[in-house]
Write a protein that holds these residues in place. Structure first.
Motif, PDB file in Angstrom:
ATOM      1  N   TRP A  37       8.171 -38.749 -10.638  1.00  0.00           N
ATOM      2  CA  TRP A  37       8.567 -37.668 -11.539  1.00  0.00           C
ATOM      3  C   TRP A  37       8.298 -38.048 -12.993  1.00  0.00           C
ATOM      4  O   TRP A  37       7.968 -37.187 -13.815  1.00  0.00           O
ATOM      5  CB  TRP A  37      10.029 -37.290 -11.341  1.00  0.00           C
ATOM      6  N   GLY A  38       8.405 -39.301 -13.313  1.00  0.00           N
ATOM      7  CA  GLY A  38       8.059 -39.740 -14.666  1.00  0.00           C
ATOM      8  C   GLY A  38       6.604 -39.462 -15.000  1.00  0.00           C
ATOM      9  O   GLY A  38       6.270 -39.104 -16.138  1.00  0.00           O
ATOM     10  N   LYS A  39       5.736 -39.626 -14.019  1.00  0.00           N
ATOM     11  CA  LYS A  39       4.324 -39.292 -14.234  1.00  0.00           C
ATOM     12  C   LYS A  39       4.154 -37.794 -14.470  1.00  0.00           C
ATOM     13  O   LYS A  39       3.372 -37.366 -15.325  1.00  0.00           O
ATOM     14  CB  LYS A  39       3.497 -39.741 -13.034  1.00  0.00           C
ATOM     15  N   VAL A  40       4.884 -37.000 -13.697  1.00  0.00           N
ATOM     16  CA  VAL A  40       4.823 -35.553 -13.871  1.00  0.00           C
ATOM     17  C   VAL A  40       5.256 -35.161 -15.274  1.00  0.00           C
ATOM     18  O   VAL A  40       4.558 -34.404 -15.968  1.00  0.00           O
ATOM     19  CB  VAL A  40       5.717 -34.854 -12.816  1.00  0.00           C
ATOM     20  N   THR A  41       6.396 -35.674 -15.720  1.00  0.00           N
ATOM     21  CA  THR A  41       6.904 -35.266 -17.028  1.00  0.00           C
ATOM     22  C   THR A  41       6.004 -35.751 -18.163  1.00  0.00           C
ATOM     23  O   THR A  41       5.819 -35.040 -19.156  1.00  0.00           O
ATOM     24  CB  THR A  41       8.340 -35.772 -17.238  1.00  0.00           C
TER      25      THR A  41
END
Length: 204
Positions: A132-136
């Motif tokens: 999710w960090g990559k997504v954000t």
């Protein structure tokens, strides 16, 4: 086989990219949809036959070997239609934006599979949060750097971003990706109204 065949699942955001491209280039009726149920640990026979990696989408052609993945298929379909979704004067921007959107999808799909495929006792919450960090990070970059491009003429970068955001709503709706990204949220609200997007809503 006289028509193209798309090995697909209606839940796949990468398949949706292809279907939106088909609609935007007027080729939907040229393709037969072959629906499969496949996962990383249980590959459908049709997917394995078309793609040695066992992934979807794969496009089976009557006049040549099957092609994959979504970026290759979309590029092929755009060329087949003589469309201008990869304009030469903006090509590197389009390809980079498409790659960014596909990266969002890669991470978002991996986060889903972590819960869906792994036994519950070995699910890694740290892994899910890292994805999710990559997504954000990618969403922030698009919101900060790419809005003028998104509001320009339609291209594959826009289609890829639209499908990525649609998938976040579909599988990660509780994450509220819109918070703090008013520009991107406003763009998507309008882009999601396109006929091609409405006709390709994901489903299980």
């Amino acid at each position: 086989m006289s028509k193209l065949q798309l090995i697909h699942s209606p839940a796949s955001p990468f398949v949706r990219k292809v279907n939106v491209t088909l609609a935007e280039t007027g080729q939907t009726d040229d393709v037969e949809l072959v629906r499969v149920k496949t996962t990383p640990v249980a590959t459908a026979d049709e997917a394995a036959a078309a793609n040695p990696l066992g992934k979807i989408p794969a496009l089976v052609r009557p006049d040549g070997p099957a092609i994959y993945d979504s970026r290759v298929i979309c590029r092929y379909l755009v060329a087949r239609a003589g469309a201008d979704l990869y304009p030469e004067d903006r090509l590197w921007d389009v390809l980079t934006l498409e790659a960014t959107a596909d990266g969002i999808l890669d991470a978002a799909v991996l986060a889903v599979y972590e819960r869906r495929v792994r036994p519950e006792e070995i699910v890694s919450e740290a892994w899910i949060e890292a994805q999710w960090g990559k997504v954000t990070g990618a969403l922030d970059a698009i919101n900060e750097r790419w809005m003028s491009h998104l509001f320009g003429p339609l291209d594959m970068g826009q289609i890829a971003v639209g499908c990525a955001l649609g998938y976040l709503d579909f599988r990660h709706g509780n994450r509220n990706w819109r918070q703090g990204r008013d520009g991107l949220a406003g763009w998507y609200a309008e882009f999601a109204k396109r006929d091609s997007m409405l006709a390709t809503m994901p489903s299980d």
